[in-house]
Design a protein around this motif. Sequence first.
Motif, mmCIF file in Angstrom:
data_model
loop_
_atom_site.group_PDB
_atom_site.id
_atom_site.type_symbol
_atom_site.label_atom_id
_atom_site.label_comp_id
_atom_site.label_asym_id
_atom_site.label_seq_id
_atom_site.Cartn_x
_atom_site.Cartn_y
_atom_site.Cartn_z
ATOM 1 N N ARG A 26 4.377 -3.496 -11.490
ATOM 2 C CA ARG A 26 4.416 -2.447 -10.761
ATOM 3 C C ARG A 26 3.742 -2.431 -9.632
ATOM 4 N N CYS A 27 4.132 -1.730 -8.283
ATOM 5 C CA CYS A 27 3.845 -1.447 -7.546
ATOM 6 C C CYS A 27 4.022 -0.771 -6.830
ATOM 7 N N ASP A 28 3.415 0.257 -5.522
ATOM 8 C CA ASP A 28 3.446 1.383 -4.451
ATOM 9 C C ASP A 28 4.564 0.920 -3.931
ATOM 10 N N VAL A 29 4.083 -0.095 -3.061
ATOM 11 C CA VAL A 29 5.148 -0.590 -1.742
ATOM 12 C C VAL A 29 5.382 -2.055 -2.077
ATOM 13 N N ALA A 30 6.752 -2.287 -2.703
ATOM 14 C CA ALA A 30 6.853 -3.580 -2.157
ATOM 15 C C ALA A 30 7.217 -4.211 -0.254
ATOM 16 N N ILE A 31 6.420 -5.526 -0.399
ATOM 17 C CA ILE A 31 7.204 -5.642 0.949
ATOM 18 C C ILE A 31 8.045 -7.724 0.576
ATOM 19 N N ARG A 225 11.357 -7.998 -13.364
ATOM 20 C CA ARG A 225 11.619 -6.909 -12.646
ATOM 21 C C ARG A 225 10.351 -6.145 -12.068
ATOM 22 N N VAL A 226 10.656 -5.963 -10.797
ATOM 23 C CA VAL A 226 9.831 -5.160 -10.116
ATOM 24 C C VAL A 226 9.546 -3.523 -9.230
ATOM 25 N N VAL A 227 9.341 -3.065 -10.395
ATOM 26 C CA VAL A 227 9.312 -1.047 -9.799
ATOM 27 C C VAL A 227 8.455 -1.097 -8.503
ATOM 28 N N ALA A 228 8.817 -0.052 -7.984
ATOM 29 C CA ALA A 228 8.089 0.328 -6.682
ATOM 30 C C ALA A 228 8.838 1.193 -6.188
ATOM 31 N N GLU A 229 7.908 2.139 -5.309
ATOM 32 C CA GLU A 229 7.990 3.739 -5.010
ATOM 33 C C GLU A 229 8.727 3.739 -4.123
ATOM 34 N N LYS A 230 8.798 2.553 -2.238
ATOM 35 C CA LYS A 230 8.731 2.637 -1.502
ATOM 36 C C LYS A 230 8.936 1.538 -1.609
ATOM 37 N N VAL A 231 9.565 0.511 -0.227
ATOM 38 C CA VAL A 231 10.075 -1.210 -0.080
ATOM 39 C C VAL A 231 10.396 -0.580 0.976
ATOM 40 N N ILE A 232 9.898 -2.228 1.669
ATOM 41 C CA ILE A 232 9.759 -2.337 3.427
ATOM 42 C C ILE A 232 10.189 -3.950 3.328
#
Length: 430
Positions: A26-31, A225-232
């Motif tokens: 998990r992360c806040d933002v995935a880039i 599986r990567v769960v993020a709040e936002k994605v760039i």
Amino acid sequence: MKQSDAFWNVTAPQGETRAALGGDIRCDVAIVGAGFTGLRAALLLAEAGTDVAVFEAGDVANGASGRSGGQVNPMLPVAKPDDLRRAVGPKYFETLAEAALKSADDLFELVEKYQIRCEARQKGWLRADHCDAARVTAQENAALWNKLGAEFEFVGRDEVKRLTGAHGYASGTVSPRGGAVQPLALTRGLDRVARGAGARVYSHSPVTKLVAEGGQWVLDVNGHRVVAEKVIVATNGYTDHLVAGLKRSVLPLTSIQIATEPLEEDRLAALCPEGHTISDTRRLIMYCRREPGRQFIYGGMGYRTPTGGVGGWSWLYKDAARIFPGLKGVKWSYRWGGTVALTPERVPHLFEPQSGLICGLGYNGRGVAMSLVMGREMARRALGTPSEDLPIPVAAVRPYPFREPQVLGAGVAMSYWRMLDQREMGLRAG
């Protein structure tokens, strides 16, 4: 064409091995993308205390960031201010113009702040006019940009020849803010400082699926599986179909380069003696530079062949020797290329197709400086900056007009443009 073919591998500090993603996180933002754009965004986000993870399909700098010309050109490739105003509207005209004109200074300040070893030098960029008509247009437009703070300087034929060693140009425009970096070294340096700030960077970890689920984003990376709040999404010319319509919003072009071994002083002395980077005004531009290790690099536009290879090398070799007679007979030991992403208006595009999904691309051959601007601004948006406070407008994803015929016909079109360029330079030389 492999990254290992590039000259930059010879002089860049060794990159550190990045592990592939090996489990769910998990992360806040995935880039998505570990090039200039993605790593600049990761650095700002990590320094702000955000839990950020970066995913790269190959090695860090596998795409254009590690293959680029490394020229730091502080200007968008739009001819005149009115073109930019029409492209982005009056609200964003001044902010984007300012961001572009300051982009080189911002890059060199970033390099200095973090002590990134990337052979950075801010010794100016000279854009040479290939004919009298180009000279008139370039000087008129440069005068308009100067009213916005561009600080362009005009030079005549003899001064162009003195500053470059190039033959056949009518005049030129110098941007003192321009310069050069070793692009692979810069990208690896950004990787180092972003990780030092707390970002997680994964190599050989392609993102193959991206879906919104329960107010979050779920990415499929190496089957994990990567769960993020936002994605760039920061993939520029290497954009695929991960985000609907994004790939078709830009026109991919192939930029190719060649490099010599270290040259003898009698050959090297006249080539860019004051360290300027060079490009010109032809439809099929050349761009070149002298390296600290006494090598010379020459670039231009190539094309993809029907079999998936790259064409345009023979023309590049001939063109280099014609423009720089001192290069006749040299051995070109390296050749490589990368993909440039064009937009219809020749300005970068910032998209937010869904809440929390931020996409930036389309640097139109000016990506070394502008990609860092885009990465910074996408990070600011992910941190909550209102879209109207960004210097780049958030637009709707639109397809590049007549994209497929242009991709398929690139080789034929380049032959025609080359003929026009030769005719105009021939008339000037006569």
